[in-house]
Enzyme design. Structure first.
Site, PDB file in Angstrom:
ATOM      1  N   ARG A 114       0.865  -1.180   0.000  1.00 26.72           N
ATOM      2  CA  ARG A 114       0.000   0.000   0.000  1.00 26.72           C
ATOM      3  C   ARG A 114       0.895   1.221   0.000  1.00 26.72           C
ATOM      4  O   ARG A 114       1.612   1.495   0.977  1.00 26.72           O
ATOM      5  CB  ARG A 114      -0.910   0.008   1.244  1.00 26.72           C
ATOM      6  N   GLY A 115       0.853   1.972  -1.082  1.00 27.81           N
ATOM      7  CA  GLY A 115       1.791   3.067  -1.282  1.00 27.81           C
ATOM      8  C   GLY A 115       1.815   4.100  -0.175  1.00 27.81           C
ATOM      9  O   GLY A 115       2.882   4.541   0.244  1.00 27.81           O
ATOM     10  N   VAL A 116       0.643   4.489   0.318  1.00 23.16           N
ATOM     11  CA  VAL A 116       0.617   5.551   1.322  1.00 23.16           C
ATOM     12  C   VAL A 116       1.303   5.133   2.622  1.00 23.16           C
ATOM     13  O   VAL A 116       1.726   5.984   3.407  1.00 23.16           O
ATOM     14  CB  VAL A 116      -0.837   5.986   1.632  1.00 23.16           C
ATOM     15  N   ASP A 117       1.425   3.829   2.854  1.00 23.96           N
ATOM     16  CA  ASP A 117       2.042   3.339   4.089  1.00 23.96           C
ATOM     17  C   ASP A 117       3.524   3.027   3.940  1.00 23.96           C
ATOM     18  O   ASP A 117       4.308   3.259   4.864  1.00 23.96           O
ATOM     19  CB  ASP A 117       1.336   2.066   4.575  1.00 23.96           C
ATOM     20  N   THR A 118       3.917   2.481   2.792  1.00 30.21           N
ATOM     21  CA  THR A 118       5.271   1.896   2.717  1.00 30.21           C
ATOM     22  C   THR A 118       6.083   2.244   1.477  1.00 30.21           C
ATOM     23  O   THR A 118       7.225   1.814   1.360  1.00 30.21           O
ATOM     24  CB  THR A 118       5.168   0.360   2.800  1.00 30.21           C
ATOM     25  N   LYS A 119       5.518   3.006   0.544  1.00 25.99           N
ATOM     26  CA  LYS A 119       6.263   3.271  -0.700  1.00 25.99           C
ATOM     27  C   LYS A 119       7.592   3.966  -0.447  1.00 25.99           C
ATOM     28  O   LYS A 119       8.598   3.686  -1.101  1.00 25.99           O
ATOM     29  CB  LYS A 119       5.417   4.107  -1.667  1.00 25.99           C
ATOM     30  N   GLY A 148       1.793   5.692 -20.192  1.00 27.55           N
ATOM     31  CA  GLY A 148       1.125   5.026 -21.308  1.00 27.55           C
ATOM     32  C   GLY A 148       0.830   3.567 -21.060  1.00 27.55           C
ATOM     33  O   GLY A 148       0.040   2.953 -21.792  1.00 27.55           O
ATOM     34  N   GLU A 200      -4.262  -7.520  -6.426  1.00 26.76           N
ATOM     35  CA  GLU A 200      -2.910  -8.028  -6.680  1.00 26.76           C
ATOM     36  C   GLU A 200      -2.644  -9.275  -5.850  1.00 26.76           C
ATOM     37  O   GLU A 200      -2.101 -10.274  -6.350  1.00 26.76           O
ATOM     38  CB  GLU A 200      -1.876  -6.954  -6.351  1.00 26.76           C
TER      39      GLU A 200
END
Length: 227
Positions: free
Chosen positions: A64-69, A97, A131
């Site tokens: 989850r990007g907001v937590d661990t990116k 693209g 995913e």
């Protein structure tokens, strides 16, 4: 005396010629190294692309990007890259693209191992759950990282379960994938007491181990198929 002067001039000339020759050799060497670097980059680029135009990856990083990116996901990606392991991380592996679903599906299909980084808001994300479901259904080896949560926290949110946006079969896919991850040995991390460097190192070691295990299985299958 004249002979001595000639000798000194000859020595000076030889020194200048030697210096010029050394400079030319060094310049040629630098040019060769630059050419090799360019060729290397081209070879690497074309080697990454399969015949179908899809990149091949060793490990898929589900998170989850907001937590661990900006923390463990990117640090793990960089650590694996240093050791020649090709990771799929959305913001690093996709290009403008690209069709999101197609590219992610290809990344999961091509990988040998998946790292699923479970964080407090992970289960709120439809993308994360889709995913994970694809990873489980593809029978990929999964390395769970429980980042500031416990395995028992992997529960489908009630709001998502009650939503009429998702088909019942989709909700069951999500629940099944979460159960599979919950029942897989993983790595736990508490940001209040844990060491990020140790987490990344442990995760990378787990990836190396699982890739090697998969390669051994594939070699055995190849040997058996030839008998």
């Amino acid at each position: 005396m004249a002979s001595s002067g000639y000798s000194r001039r000859s020595s000076a000339m030889i020194s200048r010629l030697s210096a010029s020759a050394e400079a030319a050799i060094e310049e040629g060497s630098r040019t060769t190294r630059k050419q090799q670097a360019v060729v290397g980059r081209r070879v690497e680029y074309y080697d990454e692309e399969s015949v179908a135009g899809e990149a091949r990856y060793d490990v898929f990083i589900n998170h989850r990007g907001v937590d661990t990116k900006r923390t463990v996901a990117r640090l793990l990606y960089d650590r694996l890259a240093q050791d020649g392991v090709r990771g799929f991380l959305d913001n690093m592996s996709m290009r403008p693209g690209d069709r999101l679903e197609d590219r992610i599906s290809a990344g999961i299909r091509e990988c040998s191992v998946a790292v699923a980084i479970f964080s407090p808001s992970y289960c709120d994300s439809e993308y994360c759950l889709r995913e994970l479901a694809m990873i489980v259904e593809s029978r990929k080896a999964i390395i769970p990282i429980f980042y500031n949560i416990k395995p028992s926290d992997l529960i489908l949110p009630q709001a998502l379960a009650d939503s009429d946006v998702y088909l019942p079969r989709d909700l069951e896919r999500f629940r099944f994938a979460l159960r599979e991850a919950k029942n897989t040995v993983g790595i736990t991390y508490d940001s209040a007491t844990g060491d990020m460097a140790e987490l990344v190192s442990a995760a990378a070691d787990a990836v190396f181990y699982n890739i090697e295990k998969m390669e051994k299985v594939q070699r055995r299958e190849m040997i058996v198929s030839r008998l």
